[in-house]
Design a protein around this motif. Structure first.
Motif, PDB file in Angstrom:
ATOM      1  N   TYR A  47      22.720 -14.061 -39.670  1.00  0.00           N
ATOM      2  CA  TYR A  47      23.439 -15.327 -39.598  1.00  0.00           C
ATOM      3  C   TYR A  47      24.078 -15.635 -40.953  1.00  0.00           C
ATOM      4  CZ  TYR A  47      21.041 -16.274 -35.196  1.00  0.00           C
ATOM      5  OH  TYR A  47      20.591 -16.213 -33.908  1.00  0.00           O
ATOM      6  N   PRO A  48      25.395 -15.811 -40.995  1.00  0.00           N
ATOM      7  CA  PRO A  48      26.028 -16.189 -42.265  1.00  0.00           C
ATOM      8  C   PRO A  48      25.866 -17.676 -42.545  1.00  0.00           C
ATOM      9  CG  PRO A  48      27.690 -15.978 -40.560  1.00  0.00           C
ATOM     10  CD  PRO A  48      26.369 -15.602 -39.919  1.00  0.00           C
ATOM     11  N   VAL A  49      25.650 -18.007 -43.787  1.00  0.00           N
ATOM     12  CA  VAL A  49      25.629 -19.392 -44.246  1.00  0.00           C
ATOM     13  C   VAL A  49      26.904 -19.611 -45.038  1.00  0.00           C
ATOM     14  CG1 VAL A  49      24.408 -21.121 -45.607  1.00  0.00           C
ATOM     15  CG2 VAL A  49      23.122 -19.405 -44.321  1.00  0.00           C
ATOM     16  N   THR A  50      27.766 -20.487 -44.547  1.00  0.00           N
ATOM     17  CA  THR A  50      29.057 -20.714 -45.176  1.00  0.00           C
ATOM     18  C   THR A  50      29.234 -22.190 -45.532  1.00  0.00           C
ATOM     19  OG1 THR A  50      30.119 -21.013 -43.019  1.00  0.00           O
ATOM     20  CG2 THR A  50      30.113 -18.790 -43.949  1.00  0.00           C
ATOM     21  N   ALA A  51      30.127 -22.428 -46.458  1.00  0.00           N
ATOM     22  CA  ALA A  51      30.468 -23.802 -46.820  1.00  0.00           C
ATOM     23  C   ALA A  51      31.406 -24.392 -45.770  1.00  0.00           C
ATOM     24  CB  ALA A  51      31.127 -23.836 -48.189  1.00  0.00           C
ATOM     25  N   ARG A  52      31.206 -25.665 -45.442  1.00  0.00           N
ATOM     26  CA  ARG A  52      32.067 -26.353 -44.497  1.00  0.00           C
ATOM     27  C   ARG A  52      33.022 -27.323 -45.167  1.00  0.00           C
ATOM     28  NH1 ARG A  52      28.461 -27.705 -39.094  1.00  0.00           N
ATOM     29  NH2 ARG A  52      27.731 -25.581 -38.712  1.00  0.00           N
ATOM     30  N   VAL A  53      32.771 -27.640 -46.413  1.00  0.00           N
ATOM     31  CA  VAL A  53      33.662 -28.508 -47.184  1.00  0.00           C
ATOM     32  C   VAL A  53      33.827 -27.881 -48.560  1.00  0.00           C
ATOM     33  CG1 VAL A  53      33.067 -30.631 -45.953  1.00  0.00           C
ATOM     34  CG2 VAL A  53      31.720 -29.937 -47.930  1.00  0.00           C
ATOM     35  N   SER A  54      34.852 -28.271 -49.246  1.00  0.00           N
ATOM     36  CA  SER A  54      35.072 -27.783 -50.602  1.00  0.00           C
ATOM     37  C   SER A  54      34.297 -28.635 -51.592  1.00  0.00           C
ATOM     38  CB  SER A  54      36.567 -27.803 -50.935  1.00  0.00           C
ATOM     39  OG  SER A  54      37.080 -29.125 -50.841  1.00  0.00           O
ATOM     40  N   GLY A  55      33.960 -28.037 -52.707  1.00  0.00           N
ATOM     41  CA  GLY A  55      33.223 -28.760 -53.719  1.00  0.00           C
ATOM     42  C   GLY A  55      32.611 -27.829 -54.746  1.00  0.00           C
ATOM     43  N   THR A  56      31.962 -28.420 -55.732  1.00  0.00           N
ATOM     44  CA  THR A  56      31.297 -27.673 -56.793  1.00  0.00           C
ATOM     45  C   THR A  56      29.810 -27.558 -56.483  1.00  0.00           C
ATOM     46  OG1 THR A  56      32.892 -28.514 -58.398  1.00  0.00           O
ATOM     47  CG2 THR A  56      30.858 -27.571 -59.277  1.00  0.00           C
ATOM     48  N   ILE A  57      29.261 -26.369 -56.638  1.00  0.00           N
ATOM     49  CA  ILE A  57      27.837 -26.146 -56.393  1.00  0.00           C
ATOM     50  C   ILE A  57      27.026 -26.951 -57.404  1.00  0.00           C
ATOM     51  CG2 ILE A  57      25.992 -24.447 -56.286  1.00  0.00           C
ATOM     52  CD1 ILE A  57      27.939 -24.099 -54.063  1.00  0.00           C
TER      53      ILE A  57
END
Length: 378
Positions: free
Chosen positions: A62-72
């Motif tokens: 299962y891939p874990v991806t970002a759904r919004v942009s931003g800084t970690i």
């Protein structure tokens, strides 16, 4: 001396011939024993089982991806870490999203106040309608009385005309107020304040703002082992960017690549005995054939063979066969995707009647309840 030498040479030649015959007999015996062992293996195992060494452990990744942009902002997880579904993996900076959420809350509050004000205006307009209706009824009575008196000569015609005009004016005011009341009711909606269109639009905008804010905290979609970390704190990410992969150790199966010459006797449901190279022959896994591939591996390769070309050589093809494993065996001795296996498939025996594991047919899972509470309003 000359007489003994020929006798010695003859004896040596005889011994050498005897050794050659002995070696030939030993070799023949070994070949016969090998053929006998092969025959016994075929009678006892070979004709009842399909043995496959070209078998590998597979599993859902299962891939874990970002759904919004931003800084970690932080990564409270790492490769090889065991995580549970819903556990926080990555957090993004959410200052902008928080302000958008506050703005949406203010707009929703204003829309609710406007809807409540509309409700009060409608009540006032309807009360005014009732008052105008009462005045109209009184004016009608007065106009009727004055007109009757004017016809009898007991009153002037001017008073009757004024009374009639008053009736017409009140009728116009009542009609205007009724239209105004209907306009207010249309703006409010037929189902009251909670279903006011403007309020519903503001609440949907608030829900979207809250969803956008909540997506700055990324949770594990399933329980499993983390792998392939590709981000670090301070890094800017975009929607869809890969962050982690999760391998659920409960969603494991085996793909056995069987030669086409041995495939005819393999049937779905056939019992399978397996051994993993990681544990050796001391650990035995049990399973069953869950399905047979729709084509050979060469067909789905990146560069499929061009059999229509002039330089053609026939190769025995292999077809992938999916084997479901007993969950009890997996709990006792976990497997990882990519490990090698040896499988023995029973070609003439009982069939497994149970259904395939539920996770074989993957559907969209229910959304994970956010672990972050809604921020308190200042």
């Amino acid at each position: 001396m000359d007489v003994l030498e020929p006798a010695t040479e003859a004896r040596k030649r005889a011994e050498e011939q005897w050794r050659r015959r002995r070696n030939l007999w030993i070799l023949a015996g070994m070949v016969l024993l090998g053929l006998l062992g092969l025959g016994l293996w075929w009678l006892l195992i070979g004709r009842w089982w399909v043995v496959v060494n070209d078998a590998y452990v597979q599993g859902n990744i299962y891939p874990v991806t970002a759904r919004v942009s931003g800084t970690i902002a932080s990564i409270p997880a790492y490769d090889t870490m065991s995580v549970r579904r819903g556990q926080i993996l990555v957090t993004l900076g959410a200052a902008r999203a928080l302000r958008q959420l506050r703005l949406a809350e203010a707009v929703a509050d204003q829309a609710r106040q406007n809807a409540l004000a509309l409700e009060q205006d409608i009540a006032a307009s309807r009360a005014k309608e009732l008052a105008l209706a009462a005045q109209l009824a009184s004016a009608k009575q007065n106009s009727w009385r004055l007109q009757a008196a004017a016809r009898a000569g007991a009153a002037q015609d001017l008073n009757a005309v004024l009374a009639k005009n008053a009736v017409n004016r009140l009728r116009a005011e009542l009609a205007a107020e009724a239209a105004h009341s209907k306009s207010l009711a249309a703006r409010l909606g037929p189902d009251g304040v909670d279903h006011n269109p403007a309020l519903r639009a503001a609440e949907e905008s608030l829900a979207l703002a809250h969803l956008n804010w909540s997506r700055h905290v990324i949770h594990a979609p399933v329980t499993g082992i983390l792998a392939q970390q590709s981000v670090q704190p301070g890094q800017w990410v975009e929607p869809g960017q890969h962050l982690f992969s999760i391998v659920p150790l409960k969603q494991i199966w085996v793909d056995a690549n069987i030669k086409e010459t041995r495939l005819a006797k393999v049937r779905p449901g056939a019992e399978v005995t397996l051994h993993a190279a990681a544990y050796g022959n001391s650990v035995t896994y049990y399973g069953w054939v869950a399905g047979i591939g729709g084509g050979s591996g060469a067909i789905f390769a990146v560069l499929p063979p061009e059999n229509a070309s002039g330089n053609w050589i026939k190769f025995t093809q292999r077809v992938p066969v999916r084997i479901a494993l007993d969950p009890t065996d997996l709990r006792r001795h976990p497997l990882r995707p990519g490990l090698t296996m040896t499988a023995q498939i029973a070609v003439d025996g009982p069939r497994h009647k149970g259904p395939v594991p539920a996770w074989f047919i993957r559907e969209t899972e229910q959304p994970i309840a956010t672990a972050v509470s809604t921020p308190a309003r200042s």
